[in-house]
Motif scaffolding. Structure first.
Motif, PDB file in Angstrom:
ATOM      1  N   PRO A 179       0.837  -1.199   0.000  1.00  0.00           N
ATOM      2  CA  PRO A 179       0.000   0.000   0.000  1.00  0.00           C
ATOM      3  C   PRO A 179       0.875   1.252   0.000  1.00  0.00           C
ATOM      4  N   LEU A 180       0.315   2.344  -0.473  1.00  0.00           N
ATOM      5  CA  LEU A 180       1.023   3.613  -0.489  1.00  0.00           C
ATOM      6  C   LEU A 180       0.177   4.638   0.232  1.00  0.00           C
ATOM      7  N   PRO A 181       0.805   5.655   0.840  1.00  0.00           N
ATOM      8  CA  PRO A 181      -0.014   6.750   1.359  1.00  0.00           C
ATOM      9  C   PRO A 181      -0.781   7.404   0.213  1.00  0.00           C
ATOM     10  N   GLN A 182      -1.890   8.054   0.539  1.00  0.00           N
ATOM     11  CA  GLN A 182      -2.650   8.732  -0.509  1.00  0.00           C
ATOM     12  C   GLN A 182      -1.836   9.918  -1.028  1.00  0.00           C
ATOM     13  N   ASP A 232       1.899  14.890   3.753  1.00  0.00           N
ATOM     14  CA  ASP A 232       2.300  15.263   5.116  1.00  0.00           C
ATOM     15  C   ASP A 232       3.616  14.598   5.479  1.00  0.00           C
ATOM     16  N   THR A 237       4.542  12.896   8.103  1.00  0.00           N
ATOM     17  CA  THR A 237       4.481  11.531   8.636  1.00  0.00           C
ATOM     18  C   THR A 237       4.299  10.501   7.522  1.00  0.00           C
ATOM     19  N   ASP A 238       3.731  10.924   6.375  1.00  0.00           N
ATOM     20  CA  ASP A 238       3.635   9.984   5.247  1.00  0.00           C
ATOM     21  C   ASP A 238       5.035   9.569   4.786  1.00  0.00           C
ATOM     22  N   LEU A 277       7.598   9.133   6.762  1.00  0.00           N
ATOM     23  CA  LEU A 277       8.070   8.112   7.697  1.00  0.00           C
ATOM     24  C   LEU A 277       7.418   6.775   7.385  1.00  0.00           C
ATOM     25  N   VAL A 278       6.119   6.804   7.024  1.00  0.00           N
ATOM     26  CA  VAL A 278       5.433   5.561   6.642  1.00  0.00           C
ATOM     27  C   VAL A 278       6.145   4.926   5.447  1.00  0.00           C
ATOM     28  N   GLN A 295       9.418   3.383   6.514  1.00  0.00           N
ATOM     29  CA  GLN A 295       9.194   2.137   7.248  1.00  0.00           C
ATOM     30  C   GLN A 295       8.735   1.011   6.325  1.00  0.00           C
ATOM     31  N   GLN A 296       8.076   1.376   5.227  1.00  0.00           N
ATOM     32  CA  GLN A 296       7.617   0.361   4.276  1.00  0.00           C
ATOM     33  C   GLN A 296       8.649   0.112   3.184  1.00  0.00           C
ATOM     34  N   ALA A 340      12.395  10.585  16.493  1.00  0.00           N
ATOM     35  CA  ALA A 340      11.904  10.276  17.841  1.00  0.00           C
ATOM     36  C   ALA A 340      10.795   9.233  17.789  1.00  0.00           C
ATOM     37  N   GLN A 341      10.127   9.079  16.637  1.00  0.00           N
ATOM     38  CA  GLN A 341       9.040   8.113  16.529  1.00  0.00           C
ATOM     39  C   GLN A 341       9.529   6.761  16.040  1.00  0.00           C
TER      40      GLN A 341
END
Lengths: 406, 325
Positions: B38-41, B230, B232-233, B235-236, B239-240, B258-259
């Motif tokens: 999956p990908l962020p929108q 955004d 945080t996308d 970082l997603v 991580q992926q 930090a996350q």
């Protein structure tokens, strides 16, 4: 005589084949495409509700409340079970079912990652939630809609083939009757005996078979037609209503989650509401469903849904008022609260009423399908036996005459 | 008679045989599905080339803003006819902020409130207008919405890790600099990259509409810029395993690191990213007022306290301040 035998055999064969085909179509309607249409609709609804619940849960500060978690889990289980059922019985929706089976675990994995990050206080949890929602809307829900569409088309095909008039059998039956009648008249002229009992017996047997066949067709067609109108058509309408309600609910939550950049969700909410109850509040899909409904219980459920939708719209406008003047906390309170004036109260009641109406219509559909099936009861054996009797009787009757002349 | 029976038998058998025939279905050949990540929108991969370079235009001085008034009006007593009086009449200060940048502007899941360094700075301005830091409406926006929301008046100002540069100064006005950052690179802990120069032809993520994405596109080692909605996308995607690195201001990267303890910041800052508060160009009185507020908190220790609270180290000297009039 050979002609009579051939005609009789042809009628019997064609009639039996037709009976077998229709029997199999009705059996499909009753045990396969009928229930699968309901299952596919329920899969769509469970998936949509899971996503809407996950988005609403995000609005809660801290870990999500236990009842929302439970609702999400119930939805996932319902979708999974529905999927297993569809995979087992539907031979036609393979592509859609594959997309659903392979992507549902990915979706739930992303939601769990979002939950974990949320519990740790990391905003990246919100990003995973958005990614999951994107997957749901771009990939999973379209596959569920496609499965529903496939099953609905199949139900239509099965219903049509079950209720179609047996033209060929009827023509052959009439032809056999005509042949027997002429033979009878010819014989009575020839031998100066009024009636040949064998031929008369044959005529009677074929006539009974033909009448039975047509009467059975009438019974099947009426029931299948009624099943479609008062069963699956209305269920389809209620399914559309339910989907629009779910979309509105998700929009309400997502506008608040987006906190100021969610204009498109609010626009969509208003579009859904207009679709459901029209601009005046008493039109739209609900009015159409109300007009179609002939069962009093279903009618009152639909009426209750329309009233609750109007109340929800009023409450929603109050909620938007809070959010637009900066009272975000009060807006969220109305969106996830448990008081009777909060929006979840209306949404839950609407959900329950739609469930009840669909269950009632589903039961009526099953009844009609069962009636259709029983209208064909004994038809196969009956037509076989009558045809064989007819041929035997005619052959016997003619044989005697022919033997007399040898 | 025998013939009749024979005929009957044949007839019966034929009928039954035909009626019993069922069409046999051949099992379909099933294509083997493949795993699809999956990908962020709203991901642009590769990102569309940005219009105009960020670092290229050096015709202005990002550190020079409008001089504040000699004395700040008291809270609740804004001069009539001024932008601040309009805000006071409305009852809240509308500020565009981020809810995805850990430590600077993010939604604290345990309280549901948006908090961070930028938020505290914005609350200082609200306190100066109303006497109450809570008379503020925080509107969460994406990086690409920052300039449009200021120019069309949806918000009074934007406090959102916004770098001041000459291209942006043509569209909006900025306060004096309240934070000095620099662009660095975030990679997984097991990566060999030591900076932007080691990322030739690798995918590097940043938010669309930011100066960071423009700097990635302009980097001489030619990494492949990937734009998301955004931070945080990004970082997603890291991580992926869908991007090799994230490159933006060290402040934002500290928040992302930090996350996720499996990441590390590498490379020296290769750009200068001075942060300012964006305000509409014709609200010059508000710009002067905000500069006055910022000057006050630099002097009375409030800026250092906010810095220490969020970044947990004692503050270096506050960034340089110049006035252009």
């Amino acid at each position: 005589m050979a002609a009579i035998i051939v005609a009789g055999l042809a009628f019997g064969t064609v009639a039996l084949t037709g009976v077998a085909q229709r029997g199999s179509a009705i059996s499909d309607v009753r045990s396969s495409s009928g229930p699968l249409t309901v299952t596919a609709q329920s899969i769509y609804r469970s998936l949509y509700d899971a996503d809407a619940t996950a988005a609403a849960a995000f609005l809660h500060a801290g870990a999500e409340p236990a009842d929302m978690r439970q609702r999400y889990e119930n939805d996932v289980v319902a979708a999974g079970a529905g999927l297993a059922e569809a995979a087992q019985s539907s031979g036609h929706g393979y592509a859609a079912i594959t997309v659903l089976s392979t992507n549902l675990p990915v979706y739930t994995g992303l939601i769990e990652t979002a939950r974990t990050d949320n519990r740790l206080g990391y905003p990246v949890g919100g990003a995973y939630l958005r990614e999951a929602s994107g997957l749901m809307h771009a990939t999973i829900l379209p596959a569920a809609a496609s499965l529903y569409h496939t099953e609905t088309v199949r139900l239509g095909d099965d219903s049509n083939s079950a209720g179609s008039f047996p033209w060929l059998a009827a023509i052959l039956g009439v032809a056999t009757l005509v042949l027997l009648a002429f033979t009878g008249r010819y014989l009575s002229r020839l031998v100066k005996r009024t009636l040949n009992l064998g031929v008369v017996g044959g005529f009677a047997a074929i006539l009974v078979a033909l009448i039975w066949l047509i009467a059975a067709w009438g019974g099947v067609a009426t029931n299948v037609h009624a099943a479609k109108n008062s069963g699956s058509n209305q269920v389809e309408m209620l399914a559309q209503i339910r989907i629009a309600v779910l979309e509105a609910r998700a929009d309400e939550s997502l506008t608040l989650v987006a906190r100021g950049s969610g204009g498109k969700y609010e626009t969509d909410f208003n579009q859904m509401m207009t679709r459901l109850i029209g601009k005046t509040g008493s039109g739209g899909l609900l009015a159409s469903a109300q007009a179609e409904a002939d069962d009093p219980g279903v009618r009152s459920s639909i009426g209750a849904v329309a009233a609750d939708l109007r109340s929800w719209l009023t409450a929603h406008q109050k909620l938007r008022g809070y959010d637009d003047t900066g009272n975000y906390g009060l807006a969220v309170g109305m969106a996830i609260g448990t008081r009777s004036a909060d929006t979840p109260a209306f949404f839950n009641r609407i959900d329950t009423n739609i469930d009840d109406a669909i269950a009632t219509l589903g039961a009526r559909f099953s009844d009609r399908a069962r009636s259709a099936q029983s209208a064909m009861g004994g038809l196969a054996i009956g037509v076989s036996v009558l045809t064989v009797l007819a041929i035997a009787s005619a052959a016997f009757g003619l044989q005697r005459r022919i033997a007399e002349y040898r | 008679m025998r013939a009749a029976f024979r005929v009957m038998a044949v007839g019966a058998l034929t009928s039954l045989a035909m009626a019993g025939c069922a069409a046999s279905a051949t099992p379909p050949t099933l294509p083997a599905p493949t795993a699809q990540a999956p990908l962020p929108q709203d991901v642009s991969d590769p990102a569309k080339p940005p219009s105009g370079s960020a670092a290229g235009d050096t015709s202005c001085d990002p550190y020079a803003s409008l001089r504040p008034p000699a004395s700040l009006p008291s809270p609740g007593k804004m001069p009539s006819g001024s932008t601040m009086a309009r805000i006071q009449a409305r009852g809240t200060l509308k500020v565009g902020v981020d809810q995805n940048t850990f430590l600077f502007g993010y939604r604290d899941p345990s309280s549901g409130q948006i908090v961070g360094f930028d938020i505290d700075i914005a609350r200082e301005v609200a306190k100066a207008i109303f006497g109450d830091p809570n008379k503020i409406q925080l509107v969460a926006i994406t990086a690409a919405q920052r300039i449009p929301y200021v120019t069309d008046g949806t918000v009074d100002m934007v406090v959102d890790t916004m770098t001041v540069n000459c291209a942006r100064l043509k569209q909006v006005d900025f306060s004096t600099i309240y934070y000095d950052a620099g662009q660095r690179v975030l990679v997984p802990k097991d990566s060999n990259a030591t900076g932007i120069n080691d990322l030739a032809n690798r995918k590097v993520c940043a938010a669309s509409g930011s100066t960071s994405i423009q700097n990635i596109a302009a980097a001489p080692s030619r990494p492949i810029p990937v734009a998301v909605a955004d931070w945080t996308d990004c970082l997603v995607m890291l991580q992926q395993n869908q991007v090799a690195a994230i490159s933006t201001d060290d402040t934002i990267l500290e928040g992302l690191a930090a996350q996720d303890p499996n990441t590390k910041l590498v490379g020296a800052p290769f750009t200068d990213e001075p942060y300012g508060i964006a305000i509409a160009q014709n609200n010059t009185d508000l710009v002067r007022f905000v500069n006055g507020v910022l000057e006050k908190i630099r002097v009375n220790g409030r800026w250092a306290a906010i810095y220490a609270k969020w970044l947990q180290v004692s503050a270096p000297a506050a960034p340089p301040v110049r006035y252009r009039d």
